[in-house]
Each structure stands twice: as C-alpha cells, then as structure tokens.
Write an enzyme that holds these catalytic residues in place. Structure first.
Site, PDB file in Angstrom:
ATOM      1  N   GLY A 197       1.313  -6.336  16.228  1.00 21.33           N
ATOM      2  CA  GLY A 197       2.075  -5.117  15.989  1.00 21.33           C
ATOM      3  C   GLY A 197       3.565  -5.349  15.915  1.00 21.33           C
ATOM      4  O   GLY A 197       4.344  -4.577  16.493  1.00 21.33           O
ATOM      5  N   SER A 198       3.996  -6.378  15.188  1.00 23.70           N
ATOM      6  CA  SER A 198       5.432  -6.667  15.146  1.00 23.70           C
ATOM      7  C   SER A 198       6.215  -5.552  14.458  1.00 23.70           C
ATOM      8  O   SER A 198       7.366  -5.279  14.826  1.00 23.70           O
ATOM      9  CB  SER A 198       5.697  -8.009  14.448  1.00 23.70           C
ATOM     10  OG  SER A 198       5.406  -7.952  13.064  1.00 23.70           O
ATOM     11  N   ASN A 199       5.622  -4.876  13.490  1.00 26.41           N
ATOM     12  CA  ASN A 199       6.309  -3.737  12.878  1.00 26.41           C
ATOM     13  C   ASN A 199       6.375  -2.554  13.835  1.00 26.41           C
ATOM     14  O   ASN A 199       7.356  -1.801  13.838  1.00 26.41           O
ATOM     15  CB  ASN A 199       5.614  -3.339  11.570  1.00 26.41           C
ATOM     16  CG  ASN A 199       6.105  -4.157  10.397  1.00 26.41           C
ATOM     17  OD1 ASN A 199       7.296  -4.218  10.119  1.00 26.41           O
ATOM     18  ND2 ASN A 199       5.178  -4.818   9.704  1.00 26.41           N
ATOM     19  N   LEU A 225      -9.654   2.862   5.555  1.00 23.98           N
ATOM     20  CA  LEU A 225      -9.948   4.204   6.041  1.00 23.98           C
ATOM     21  C   LEU A 225     -10.708   5.015   4.995  1.00 23.98           C
ATOM     22  O   LEU A 225     -10.496   4.850   3.791  1.00 23.98           O
ATOM     23  CB  LEU A 225      -8.640   4.908   6.399  1.00 23.98           C
ATOM     24  CG  LEU A 225      -7.835   4.220   7.514  1.00 23.98           C
ATOM     25  CD1 LEU A 225      -6.413   4.759   7.563  1.00 23.98           C
ATOM     26  CD2 LEU A 225      -8.529   4.391   8.860  1.00 23.98           C
ATOM     27  N   ASN A 277       2.282   3.542   5.439  1.00 23.55           N
ATOM     28  CA  ASN A 277       1.831   2.168   5.640  1.00 23.55           C
ATOM     29  C   ASN A 277       2.909   1.230   5.117  1.00 23.55           C
ATOM     30  O   ASN A 277       3.736   1.610   4.278  1.00 23.55           O
ATOM     31  CB  ASN A 277       0.515   1.936   4.880  1.00 23.55           C
ATOM     32  CG  ASN A 277      -0.024   0.522   5.062  1.00 23.55           C
ATOM     33  OD1 ASN A 277      -0.110   0.028   6.183  1.00 23.55           O
ATOM     34  ND2 ASN A 277      -0.374  -0.131   3.967  1.00 23.55           N
ATOM     35  N   HIS A 283       3.190  -2.589   3.282  1.00 25.87           N
ATOM     36  CA  HIS A 283       2.390  -3.617   2.615  1.00 25.87           C
ATOM     37  C   HIS A 283       3.298  -4.776   2.228  1.00 25.87           C
ATOM     38  O   HIS A 283       4.401  -4.558   1.712  1.00 25.87           O
ATOM     39  CB  HIS A 283       1.716  -3.038   1.365  1.00 25.87           C
ATOM     40  CG  HIS A 283       0.815  -4.023   0.689  1.00 25.87           C
ATOM     41  ND1 HIS A 283      -0.402  -4.389   1.206  1.00 25.87           N
ATOM     42  CD2 HIS A 283       0.975  -4.742  -0.462  1.00 25.87           C
ATOM     43  CE1 HIS A 283      -0.967  -5.281   0.395  1.00 25.87           C
ATOM     44  NE2 HIS A 283      -0.154  -5.520  -0.607  1.00 25.87           N
ATOM     45  N   THR A 305      -2.700   6.984   0.391  1.00 22.80           N
ATOM     46  CA  THR A 305      -3.619   7.790  -0.414  1.00 22.80           C
ATOM     47  C   THR A 305      -5.004   7.159  -0.331  1.00 22.80           C
ATOM     48  O   THR A 305      -5.149   6.041   0.178  1.00 22.80           O
ATOM     49  CB  THR A 305      -3.166   7.853  -1.885  1.00 22.80           C
ATOM     50  OG1 THR A 305      -3.282   6.533  -2.459  1.00 22.80           O
ATOM     51  CG2 THR A 305      -1.730   8.353  -2.001  1.00 22.80           C
ATOM     52  N   GLU A 354      10.437  -6.478   6.390  1.00 28.53           N
ATOM     53  CA  GLU A 354       9.543  -5.419   6.889  1.00 28.53           C
ATOM     54  C   GLU A 354      10.137  -4.781   8.135  1.00 28.53           C
ATOM     55  O   GLU A 354      10.120  -3.547   8.287  1.00 28.53           O
ATOM     56  CB  GLU A 354       8.169  -6.006   7.224  1.00 28.53           C
ATOM     57  CG  GLU A 354       7.355  -6.448   6.021  1.00 28.53           C
ATOM     58  CD  GLU A 354       5.988  -6.972   6.425  1.00 28.53           C
ATOM     59  OE1 GLU A 354       5.377  -6.393   7.349  1.00 28.53           O
ATOM     60  OE2 GLU A 354       5.532  -7.964   5.838  1.00 28.53           O
TER      61      GLU A 354
END
Length: 212
Positions: free
Chosen positions: A12-14, A90, A104, A106, A138, A171
């Site tokens: 979970g670095s972001n 999802l 999100n 990417h 989406t 990021e």
C-alpha cells in the site's frame, strides 16, 4: 470534511503517500484489505486509522465478496473510495454502486498498456515516455475519466525494475494531488471526461500542473 476509504492488497505505498500527505479537508475513515497479511494494514493501524480485512478467499464467488466488501465500505459512509494497489477485478454492480466516487491509479499512461506488466510492455514497445494515471473507475478494466497523469522518459538502459521505480515516484506525487482536487470539489465529470477546475488564486486552467 471529506471521508475516504482506501482499499489495498499489499504494502500500500500509494496509501502511505496519501496518509503522509495529510490532505486538508480529508479524513481517512478506513483502510480495508482483501489480504489479511497486507503490509499496509500495519502502517495504517500505527497511525490510528481503522483497518479491516475482507478476505476474498473466504467467499464462494466474486459477487459475494464484492457484496461483503461494499458493506464494509458503506459502514464508513465515504465520499470517495480509493483503490491503492487493490488487486481484485470488481464486478460491474460494485463499480456502479460507487460510480463517480471511486478512483484508481494505474502504472501507465492510459489508454496505453492497460492490464498487467505495464513496464515490461512499455520497454518492449519502444515508447519514449511511460508513466502513471489516476482515473475514475468504470466497469471496463483500467478505463474511465482521467484525473491526472505523470510521465517519465524511458531510458535506453532501462529495465522493468528501474522504470517501475521512477514511475512509482510519480504515483506517490499525483495520487495525493488527485485526492486533494476531489476533496476541494475541483473535479467535475462532463460527457465522460474529468475536468479539473483551477483554484481561484491560480493561473491554471484545464489539467493544471501538479503545484496548482
């Protein structure tokens, strides 16, 4: 005050970058993981953030997992759901439940190189620039209105690892920025696009620079 829930699957670095940014007007209500041993859970708990696990292996179907995950999210009534290295595809129903309020990040300049192995594919394709994209989610994988992008050059001697490292730095810069813009109500969805509105005190217009 805008409430957000962050979903992770690993380190979970972001998520860490968003927490450490201490964004004004943002309260991180919870960090939820689909993996009990995700390293990011310890980081979040150590900062007093509520953590929770919804283990996808405990469910017989993707739909049942998504339903349980949605129930866990909804208990916090978030204004925004943030996917930060959440490694699950999802269902359409889940995505539509949070339409317009789930984002999100990417590791590519979408729409190029959706999916996995983005850094290797960028090198193999011979592109001169690669990067990262924050976008609204989406039902189509790695698709949706783009909020912000950052680009890095692809160097002649780059490996998958060195390119990934440089992209990850970007990021960590742009994801907190995207969350801040949304918290400030500076992102508007129009005709399938995300329009970023300039702050009144800035000279920026559409797609403002990171410091705006």
């Amino acid at each position: 005050m805008k409430s957000i829930v962050i979903l992770i699957s690993g380190r979970g670095s972001n998520m860490e970058a968003i927490v450490q940014a201490d964004i004004p007007g943002v309260r991180i209500a919870a960090v939820i993981s689909n993996r009990p041993k995700a390293g990011g859970l310890q980081f979040a708990a150590g900062r007093g953030i509520h953590t929770e696990v919804v283990d996808h292996t405990a469910f017989e179907s993707r739909a049942l997992f998504d339903q349980s995950l949605a129930e866990a999210i909804d208990r916090h009534a978030p204004d925004l759901v943030v996917l930060a290295g959440f490694m699950r595809v999802l269902t359409d129903g889940f995505v539509r439940r949070y339409e317009g309020r789930m984002i999100n990040i990417h590791p590519s300049l979408l729409p190029a190189f959706g999916g996995l192995a983005t850094h290797r594919r960028a090198i193999d394709a011979g592109v001169r620039f690669h990067g990262a994209t924050v976008h609204f989610v989406t039902p189509t994988l790695d698709d949706g209105p783009i909020v912000i992008q950052a680009a890095v050059p692809v160097l002649p001697d780059d490996t998958e690892e060195t390119l990934a490292e440089r992209v990850l730095v970007e990021e960590h810069r742009i994801y907190p920025q995207a969350v801040r813009w949304i918290a400030e109500d500076r992102v508007r969805l129009e005709n399938g696009r995300a329009v970023v509105l300039a702050a009144p005190e800035s000279g920026c217009s559409i797609n403002p620079a990171l410091e705006c």
